[in-house]
Design an enzyme around this catalytic site. Structure first.
Site, PDB file in Angstrom:
ATOM      1  N   HIS A  31      19.759   8.873   5.413  1.00  0.00           N
ATOM      2  CA  HIS A  31      21.097   9.424   5.163  1.00  0.00           C
ATOM      3  C   HIS A  31      22.155   8.380   5.519  1.00  0.00           C
ATOM      4  O   HIS A  31      22.026   7.652   6.514  1.00  0.00           O
ATOM      5  CB  HIS A  31      21.292  10.696   5.997  1.00  0.00           C
ATOM      6  CG  HIS A  31      22.494  11.481   5.611  1.00  0.00           C
ATOM      7  ND1 HIS A  31      23.764  11.127   6.018  1.00  0.00           N
ATOM      8  CD2 HIS A  31      22.632  12.586   4.853  1.00  0.00           C
ATOM      9  CE1 HIS A  31      24.625  11.998   5.527  1.00  0.00           C
ATOM     10  NE2 HIS A  31      23.960  12.895   4.807  1.00  0.00           N
ATOM     11  N   SER A  88      23.060  17.851  -0.104  1.00  0.00           N
ATOM     12  CA  SER A  88      23.904  18.000   1.084  1.00  0.00           C
ATOM     13  C   SER A  88      23.055  18.470   2.260  1.00  0.00           C
ATOM     14  O   SER A  88      22.458  19.545   2.221  1.00  0.00           O
ATOM     15  CB  SER A  88      25.025  19.008   0.785  1.00  0.00           C
ATOM     16  OG  SER A  88      25.475  19.611   1.976  1.00  0.00           O
ATOM     17  N   HIS A  90      28.389  14.959  -0.622  1.00  0.00           N
ATOM     18  CA  HIS A  90      27.200  15.288  -1.413  1.00  0.00           C
ATOM     19  C   HIS A  90      27.445  16.571  -2.185  1.00  0.00           C
ATOM     20  O   HIS A  90      26.815  17.602  -1.936  1.00  0.00           O
ATOM     21  CB  HIS A  90      25.979  15.396  -0.496  1.00  0.00           C
ATOM     22  CG  HIS A  90      25.618  14.073   0.091  1.00  0.00           C
ATOM     23  ND1 HIS A  90      25.487  13.837   1.428  1.00  0.00           N
ATOM     24  CD2 HIS A  90      25.400  12.879  -0.514  1.00  0.00           C
ATOM     25  CE1 HIS A  90      25.183  12.567   1.630  1.00  0.00           C
ATOM     26  NE2 HIS A  90      25.137  11.964   0.466  1.00  0.00           N
ATOM     27  N   THR A 139      25.628  14.375  12.641  1.00  0.00           N
ATOM     28  CA  THR A 139      26.597  15.446  12.940  1.00  0.00           C
ATOM     29  C   THR A 139      26.304  16.772  12.235  1.00  0.00           C
ATOM     30  O   THR A 139      26.786  17.810  12.662  1.00  0.00           O
ATOM     31  CB  THR A 139      28.016  15.009  12.517  1.00  0.00           C
ATOM     32  OG1 THR A 139      27.964  14.617  11.135  1.00  0.00           O
ATOM     33  CG2 THR A 139      28.532  13.871  13.358  1.00  0.00           C
ATOM     34  N   HIS A 179      31.284   9.890   6.080  1.00  0.00           N
ATOM     35  CA  HIS A 179      30.040   9.682   6.838  1.00  0.00           C
ATOM     36  C   HIS A 179      30.082   8.447   7.721  1.00  0.00           C
ATOM     37  O   HIS A 179      29.201   8.247   8.545  1.00  0.00           O
ATOM     38  CB  HIS A 179      28.857   9.512   5.871  1.00  0.00           C
ATOM     39  CG  HIS A 179      28.657  10.668   4.951  1.00  0.00           C
ATOM     40  ND1 HIS A 179      28.938  10.617   3.609  1.00  0.00           N
ATOM     41  CD2 HIS A 179      28.220  11.910   5.185  1.00  0.00           C
ATOM     42  CE1 HIS A 179      28.668  11.786   3.060  1.00  0.00           C
ATOM     43  NE2 HIS A 179      28.234  12.591   3.989  1.00  0.00           N
ATOM     44  N   GLU A 210      25.012   8.583   6.841  1.00  0.00           N
ATOM     45  CA  GLU A 210      25.595   8.676   8.188  1.00  0.00           C
ATOM     46  C   GLU A 210      24.651   8.071   9.224  1.00  0.00           C
ATOM     47  O   GLU A 210      25.090   7.355  10.142  1.00  0.00           O
ATOM     48  CB  GLU A 210      25.896  10.141   8.538  1.00  0.00           C
ATOM     49  CG  GLU A 210      26.570  10.247   9.898  1.00  0.00           C
ATOM     50  CD  GLU A 210      26.660  11.659  10.422  1.00  0.00           C
ATOM     51  OE1 GLU A 210      26.923  12.581   9.637  1.00  0.00           O
ATOM     52  OE2 GLU A 210      26.450  11.841  11.637  1.00  0.00           O
ATOM     53  N   CYS A 226      34.890  21.324   5.261  1.00  0.00           N
ATOM     54  CA  CYS A 226      35.431  21.048   6.599  1.00  0.00           C
ATOM     55  C   CYS A 226      36.641  20.112   6.477  1.00  0.00           C
ATOM     56  O   CYS A 226      36.857  19.507   5.429  1.00  0.00           O
ATOM     57  CB  CYS A 226      34.354  20.383   7.450  1.00  0.00           C
ATOM     58  SG  CYS A 226      33.807  18.827   6.729  1.00  0.00           S
ATOM     59  N   SER A 250      30.767  20.435   2.252  1.00  0.00           N
ATOM     60  CA  SER A 250      31.362  19.654   1.155  1.00  0.00           C
ATOM     61  C   SER A 250      31.652  20.531  -0.074  1.00  0.00           C
ATOM     62  O   SER A 250      31.942  20.008  -1.150  1.00  0.00           O
ATOM     63  CB  SER A 250      30.449  18.484   0.792  1.00  0.00           C
ATOM     64  OG  SER A 250      29.132  18.929   0.588  1.00  0.00           O
ATOM     65  N   ASN A 284      23.868  19.467   5.351  1.00  0.00           N
ATOM     66  CA  ASN A 284      24.266  20.674   6.084  1.00  0.00           C
ATOM     67  C   ASN A 284      24.048  21.925   5.246  1.00  0.00           C
ATOM     68  O   ASN A 284      23.788  22.996   5.779  1.00  0.00           O
ATOM     69  CB  ASN A 284      25.691  20.543   6.616  1.00  0.00           C
ATOM     70  CG  ASN A 284      26.724  20.682   5.542  1.00  0.00           C
ATOM     71  OD1 ASN A 284      27.158  21.780   5.246  1.00  0.00           O
ATOM     72  ND2 ASN A 284      27.114  19.577   4.929  1.00  0.00           N
TER      73      ASN A 284
HETATM   74  S1  SF4 Z   1      30.566  17.845   8.553  1.00  0.00           S
HETATM   75 FE1  SF4 Z   1      30.941  15.637   8.725  1.00  0.00          FE
HETATM   76  S2  SF4 Z   1      32.928  15.363   7.768  1.00  0.00           S
HETATM   77 FE2  SF4 Z   1      32.751  17.538   8.222  1.00  0.00          FE
HETATM   78  S3  SF4 Z   1      33.706  17.796  10.262  1.00  0.00           S
HETATM   79 FE3  SF4 Z   1      31.499  17.494  10.553  1.00  0.00          FE
HETATM   80  S4  SF4 Z   1      31.314  15.315  10.915  1.00  0.00           S
HETATM   81 FE4  SF4 Z   1      33.289  15.632   9.952  1.00  0.00          FE
END
Ligand code: SF4
Length: 307
Positions: A135, A230, A53, A172, A85, A137, A26, A274, A232
């Site tokens: 975490h 990671s 991560h 997030t 983060h 964040e 991202c 990431s 996400n």
């Molecule tokens: S995953 Fe984290 S770093 Fe990437 S856009 Fe979303 S908030 Fe921002």
């Protein structure tokens, strides 16, 4: 064997690779890495916690001489970088009190989450974060609060105490469906409380999640590329597993196994926020290599059977 027969045989073993419409790194992570490299060129730099991560990215930063510290007390360079983060105001104040220069790579969408949490607390809500308690964040989001709760599963909601006003925000990178489910559960558990929810799941996470669903619905096998720690990426694995029975999480092309692709016609590909493009490309190239091996073996055995 006739040419036409040969082509039919080869086609019947061919796999289609379906990349999710949104996948991989991202803008928040991309900008943070660029900022780290820029500052590393200017002088010694320590990053507070893992910038991302992803082991591939981290070893690249290490190769540039960038140090990593898990606590400000262990920083040995004059400059410290806060990761995408983010971190709490208290940690920033402690850092500056130690005389360190601070470079902030906090993603703007993490800042939005910080503002949401601050607004909830200011308006008298008891803050509940949907996310992983340890975490980085989440530690940043809660670091300026004296009282808060963090929930990730239904059982965590059942363990919450009553508050007349409950304000919910999310890490997030959580799956938004899961966040909404937990918010509903909080509302059902405390029907007389004023429950306010601010959706802080970031847009890139939502895009990757919904694109993964579209892709996984069509795939026989799904490969998710990203770091083992990671959040996400792991959420992408869970989401894909709801729509496809054969989901594999890999960090690099070296993890891809030949036997995963038996009889697969469509192989779906996605990656966490990431994961660098070149890592995804190498995984795709490895899948193509496996496909070529499957084709060769299958064509050879068909040819031998015809003899
Ligand atoms: S995953 Fe984290 S770093 Fe990437 S856009 Fe979303 S908030 Fe921002």
């Amino acid at each position: 064997m006739t040419l036409q027969y040969k082509v039919l045989c080869v086609d019947s073993f061919r796999m289609r690779i379906l990349r999710a419409a949104h996948l991989g790194m991202c803008f928040g992570v991309r900008d943070a890495i660029a900022l780290a490299l820029e500052h590393a060129d200017a002088g010694p730099l320590t990053i507070l916690g893992d910038l991302v991560h992803n082991p591939t990215v981290l070893s690249g930063l290490e190769a540039k001489g960038i140090a990593v510290a898990q606590d400000v007390a262990h920083v040995r360079t004059p400059t410290l970088m806060v990761t995408a983060h983010g971190t709490s105001g208290r940690t920033l104040a402690r850092t500056r009190a130690l005389g360190l220069a601070v470079v902030e790579a906090t993603c703007p969408l993490v800042r939005v989450a910080h503002h949401a949490v601050a607004a909830l607390a200011r308006d008298g809500y008891h803050v509940v974060i949907v996310g992983q308690r340890d975490h980085v964040e989440v530690r940043g989001l809660t670091g300026d609060l004296d009282r808060f709760d963090v929930v990730l599963e239904d059982d965590d909601v059942l363990a919450l105490e009553w508050h007349s006003r409950i304000g919910v925000a999310a890490q997030t990178t959580q799956a938004v469906q899961k966040v909404r489910h937990l918010v509903d559960l909080i509302r059902r558990r405390f029907p007389r409380s004023d429950v306010r929810f601010i959706d802080t799941v970031c847009r890139p996470t939502k895009e990757r999640q919904s694109a993964a669903v579209v892709m996984a619905r069509q795939a026989d096998v799904v490969i998710v590329v990203g770091g083992r720690s990671s959040n996400n990426t792991r959420e992408l694995v869970r989401t894909c597993a709801r729509y496809c029975a054969r989901v594999h999480h890999v960090q690099t092309d070296a993890d891809v196994r030949h036997e995963w692709f038996d009889a697969a016609k469509v192989v779906g590909l996605t990656a966490g926020t990431s994961t660098p493009d070149h890592v995804i490309d190498r995984v795709e190239a490895r899948i193509r290599q496996v496909e070529a091996q499957i084709e060769t073996t299958a064509t050879r055995s068909v040819a031998e059977g015809r003899r």
